[in-house]
Design a protein around this motif. Structure first.
Motif, short mmCIF file in Angstrom:
data_model
loop_
_atom_site.label_atom_id
_atom_site.label_comp_id
_atom_site.label_asym_id
_atom_site.label_seq_id
_atom_site.Cartn_x
_atom_site.Cartn_y
_atom_site.Cartn_z
N HIS A 1 0.80 -1.22 0.00
CA HIS A 1 0.00 0.00 0.00
C HIS A 1 0.84 1.27 0.00
O HIS A 1 0.31 2.36 0.24
N TRP B 1 -2.78 9.77 -2.64
CA TRP B 1 -1.66 9.42 -1.77
C TRP B 1 -1.59 10.38 -0.60
O TRP B 1 -1.83 11.59 -0.74
N ARG C 1 -0.93 4.86 0.25
CA ARG C 1 -2.13 4.94 -0.59
C ARG C 1 -3.35 5.29 0.28
O ARG C 1 -3.55 4.68 1.34
#
Length: 492
Positions: free
Chosen positions: A285, A415, A431
């Protein structure tokens, strides 16, 4: 050649580990019981009897190793991977395949000699008990790699092994030039401190300290003007040497690659003991680009992945690139993220109040040390302490400036990006869809300054990524932009 479909069908039945482990387990158990074995042999020799004490001392750990092999089995069935071991006390580990976070392949020198590997399945368990680790020790290396592909769940049974191998794309390989960054890490200092500690303990046991006075350079008439620089230069050289050796042993033949068919990243490294780690794409992630102060000054960085399901003890499995040139690290980071944008996005400043806190927290301890040094000199201590009174504020000021320049955050393109630190600086790019909650924490001093610490919580990596000393209104706005609706009640 056996097809993957046949391999999967074979996995349904209970299987033993490779028979070559019959050579490994007894030797491993014998080494583990070596002090006991030596004690039994010595006791038997002192007894002057005919009893085969030495044979008994060797036979027990060998039998234990054989028993370990005969009572260990594994299988993959019903969407689960199961490991069974033990005779009198049966221990069965079972975990769903969808909980597999990482798959590590490790080969010690004796494993490599026999063509074997240990498969360690990372499931995100919080248990610290070694018996709760799902380790298959050992399998033929080719079979271990095939099993790793099966456990990552992304390749169907019709995909051939050759097809997966052909799909593998190498992102970066080890370069001997990377060894130049090893002395700028803390590894050499840790190794040297450990060796010095062991040597000091040995010298104390053998009472060797008193004999140092008989060494010409260390005698009563020694000159510290000569000895001091020599000791400092020798220590720096020794630390650098150990750092380079340790770096080479851990990271030789380092390779990062990606396979699209099974959707995973693969990291291989190691000189004596090789290790292969696979990270599932869907569980990565984000990444963290970090460096200690020395490494940053040398133009180096290191890279780690933010992987869901790993606790802090397993973060070594998420390391992607060891200390390497900054350009190499940023290139791999952009490849893992799928875009270079989070690496280039400008970070929002936290304002003059945050800057003031950076300077106060760095300069107050430095000025306190300087004042104490001056008091000691006035009280009759060595005038050399005035050097501390001058150096401490300069170091504190430099630290404050560096910490302020590093401070920042951004929310852009899905982000959440945060950066902070000086002696150990990190830029983490997470993320937004991986954020499961927000914490806003303020000390009494932060509340008076109207600042807060914005913490994004996630199931991966360090589990918490903080933007330090953010103005309260900016913190809530950033949280709402990153995950709309999650902090909506604080906007009213």
């Amino acid at each position: 050649m056996t097809s993957p479909a046949t391999e999967l069908a074979r996995d349904v039945e209970w299987q033993r580990l490779d028979p070559r482990m019959l050579l490994v387990h007894p030797i491993r158990e014998l080494l583990r019981f070596l002090p006991v074995v030596l004690g039994i042999v010595v006791a038997g020799s002192a007894a002057d009897g005919d009893e085969p004490w030495s044979l008994i001392g060797v036979a027990f750990p060998v039998a234990l190793g054989l028993l370990r092999y005969l009572t260990t089995r594994f299988r993959i069935t019903g969407g689960r991977v199961e490991l069974q071991r033990g005779l009198l006390s049966r221990h069965v580990l079972s975990t769903p395949l969808d909980r597999v976070r990482t798959v590590d392949l490790t080969s010690s020198p004796i494993h490599r000699l026999l063509g074997l590997s240990t498969v360690r399945v990372g499931t995100g368990t919080a248990s610290k008990d070694a018996d709760d680790r799902l380790d298959l020790d050992g399998l033929p290396t080719d079979r271990a790699r095939e099993l790793r592909r099966e456990l990552l769940l992304r390749v169907g049974p019709d995909a051939e092994t050759e097809e997966v191998a052909a799909d593998e794309r190498v992102v970066v390989r080890f370069s001997p030039r990377w060894l130049a960054y090893a002395p700028f890490t803390m590894s050499g200092l840790v190794i040297t401190a450990g060796l010095f500690g062991a040597a000091a303990q040995l010298m104390n046991t053998l009472r060797l300290w008193d004999r140092l006075d008989h060494v010409p350079m260390l005698g009563p008439d020694r000159s510290w003007w000569l000895l001091g620089p020599l000791l400092l230069a020798g220590t720096v050289l020794l630390i650098s040497l150990f750092a380079v050796v340790g770096y080479a042993v851990n990271n030789w033949a380092f390779t990062v690659s990606h396979t699209r068919l099974d959707g995973s990243w693969h990291v291989r490294r190691g000189l004596l003991t090789t290790r292969e780690t696979s990270l599932d794409d869907d569980r990565v992630h984000g990444v963290t680009v970090g460096a200690q102060l020395g490494l940053r000054l040398a133009g180096g960085r290191r890279l780690s992945a933010i992987v869901t399901g790993l606790d802090r003890r397993q973060q070594g499995a998420a390391a992607l690139v060891p200390p390497a040139p900054r350009g190499v690290v940023l290139g791999v980071a952009a490849d893992v993220l799928g875009t270079p944008d989070p690496l280039k996005v400008p970070l929002a400043s936290h304002g003059p109040r945050a800057r003031r806190r950076r300077f106060v927290r760095a300069l107050v301890p430095a000025l306190t040390v300087a004042a104490l040094a001056i008091v000691l000199v006035v009280a009759g201590e060595s005038p050399w302490l005035l050097t501390v009174a001058v150096v401490a504020p300069v170091v504190g000021l430099g630290l404050a400036v560096d910490r302020w320049r590093a401070l920042g955050h951004a929310v852009a393109g899905g982000w959440f990006v945060v950066r902070s630190g000086s002696l150990g600086q990190r830029r983490s790019m997470l993320r937004s869809e991986g954020i499961i909650g927000w914490n806003l924490r303020s000390t009494w001093f932060q509340r008076r300054a109207g600042l807060t610490k914005l913490v994004a919580t996630t199931a991966g990596g360090r589990q918490a990524y903080a933007a330090l000393d953010v103005p309260e209104e900016d913190a809530v706005a950033a949280a709402d932009r990153a995950v709309p609706g999650l902090v909506e009640q604080f906007l009213r």
